[in-house]
Design a protein around this motif. Structure first.
Motif, PDB file in Angstrom:
ATOM      1  N   ARG A  10       0.818  -1.222   0.000  1.00  0.00           N
ATOM      2  CA  ARG A  10       0.000   0.000   0.000  1.00  0.00           C
ATOM      3  C   ARG A  10       0.844   1.261   0.000  1.00  0.00           C
ATOM      4  O   ARG A  10       0.293   2.366  -0.028  1.00  0.00           O
ATOM      5  N   GLU A 183      -0.937   5.159  -0.725  1.00  0.00           N
ATOM      6  CA  GLU A 183      -1.800   4.171  -1.370  1.00  0.00           C
ATOM      7  C   GLU A 183      -2.191   4.611  -2.775  1.00  0.00           C
ATOM      8  O   GLU A 183      -2.184   3.803  -3.716  1.00  0.00           O
ATOM      9  N   GLN A 184      -2.515   5.890  -2.937  1.00  0.00           N
ATOM     10  CA  GLN A 184      -2.857   6.398  -4.265  1.00  0.00           C
ATOM     11  C   GLN A 184      -1.657   6.358  -5.204  1.00  0.00           C
ATOM     12  O   GLN A 184      -1.802   6.068  -6.397  1.00  0.00           O
ATOM     13  N   GLN A 187      -1.339   2.807  -6.395  1.00  0.00           N
ATOM     14  CA  GLN A 187      -2.402   2.468  -7.327  1.00  0.00           C
ATOM     15  C   GLN A 187      -2.156   3.085  -8.701  1.00  0.00           C
ATOM     16  O   GLN A 187      -2.295   2.418  -9.734  1.00  0.00           O
ATOM     17  N   ARG A 190       0.634   1.248 -10.466  1.00  0.00           N
ATOM     18  CA  ARG A 190       0.181  -0.023 -11.045  1.00  0.00           C
ATOM     19  C   ARG A 190      -0.590   0.218 -12.341  1.00  0.00           C
ATOM     20  O   ARG A 190      -0.406  -0.490 -13.331  1.00  0.00           O
ATOM     21  N   GLU A 191      -1.462   1.228 -12.317  1.00  0.00           N
ATOM     22  CA  GLU A 191      -2.221   1.544 -13.529  1.00  0.00           C
ATOM     23  C   GLU A 191      -1.286   2.008 -14.645  1.00  0.00           C
ATOM     24  O   GLU A 191      -1.485   1.656 -15.815  1.00  0.00           O
TER      25      GLU A 191
END
Length: 258
Positions: A10, A183-184, A187, A190-191
């Motif tokens: 995270r 965490e953002q 994310q 990953r994107e």
């Protein structure tokens, strides 16, 4: 379909820990400075060691912690990548290219020293010399990173756990400011890895600076999130097509950006 790398991570620091647990000997960051001929390759283990030492410097010597903000006046460089992950390991918000006057800590390369003096807090200078060398003369009002970091501990533990939902990164997207939690950040990384087609074990070559999300994504975060590695190239505008082909082949690059 293969499971994503480090699916439970995270924060960016947790991505590094996952890479360390999987294959510590594999290359993670390879850096070229074509103005000096420098080439540095850091395995996951070596990169983690630099991050641990830098994190200890941040936490113990500079008294930095969660809710602190660090302006990073640095180019895309292997030491910049270390500083970014060290900030995230401690819980400090990293602001590449951020305003030093609004930061409690500034970390600057040689080109940013004048601007860095606007910071009223701690100031750290990086010579960015080959082999991590020191300044010939330490800049007034700054700690010399290369002189301070070798004596720091090889293991790091934050005084308090880093909250994945706390601010971690301030950057730009298409010229607009973006503030992300840990965490953002993971994310989006990953994107981004999925969007650019970076697969596990891949090797991305980036010539982009670290002063916006695109450069941070290609040059550090997407490789971390994908279980891949990065080849950072600086001052490489004069390379010929043949030289690029040779580098891409020798470094086993699977994706080039920039």
């Amino acid at each position: 379909m293969n499971a994503p790398f480090a699916a439970d991570a995270r924060t960016p620091a947790e991505l590094l820990r996952a890479a360390l647990g999987e294959d510590p000997a594999r290359p993670l960051v390879t850096f070229y400075d074509d103005a000096t001929g420098e080439r540095v390759e850091l395995s996951v283990r070596t990169f983690d060691n630099w991050v641990a030492k830098t994190s200890n410097l941040l936490q113990d010597e500079l008294n930095a912690g969660p809710e602190d903000r660090a302006a990073l006046l640095l180019p895309a460089h292997w030491q910049t990548a270390v500083w970014l992950v060290a900030c995230w390991s401690v819980g400090v918000t990293a602001a590449p290219g951020g305003d030093p006057a609004e930061a409690g800590l500034v970390v600057s390369g040689p080109d940013g020293l004048e601007a860095a003096q606007a910071c009223s807090g701690e100031r750290v200078a990086l010579a960015l010399r080959p082999l991590g060398g020191r300044f010939p003369q330490r800049p007034d009002g700054f700690l010399d990173y290369a002189a301070e970091v070798p004596g720091q501990g090889d293991r790091f533990a934050p005084y308090s756990p880093v909250d994945p939902e706390s601010p971690a990164l301030e950057t730009l997207v298409d010229g607009l400011p973006l503030r992300l939690s840990g965490e953002q950040t993971v994310q989006l990384a990953r994107e981004g890895a999925a969007r650019i087609g970076l697969e596990r074990g891949g090797r991305v070559l980036s010539t982009l600076p670290y002063d916006d999300w695109a450069g941070l994504e290609a040059g550090l975060l997407a490789p971390l999130a994908a279980g891949a590695s990065v080849v950072l190239c600086r001052n490489s505008d004069a390379l010929t097509d043949d030289q690029w082909r040779s580098r891409i082949e020798s470094e086993r690059v699977t994706l080039r950006i920039g």
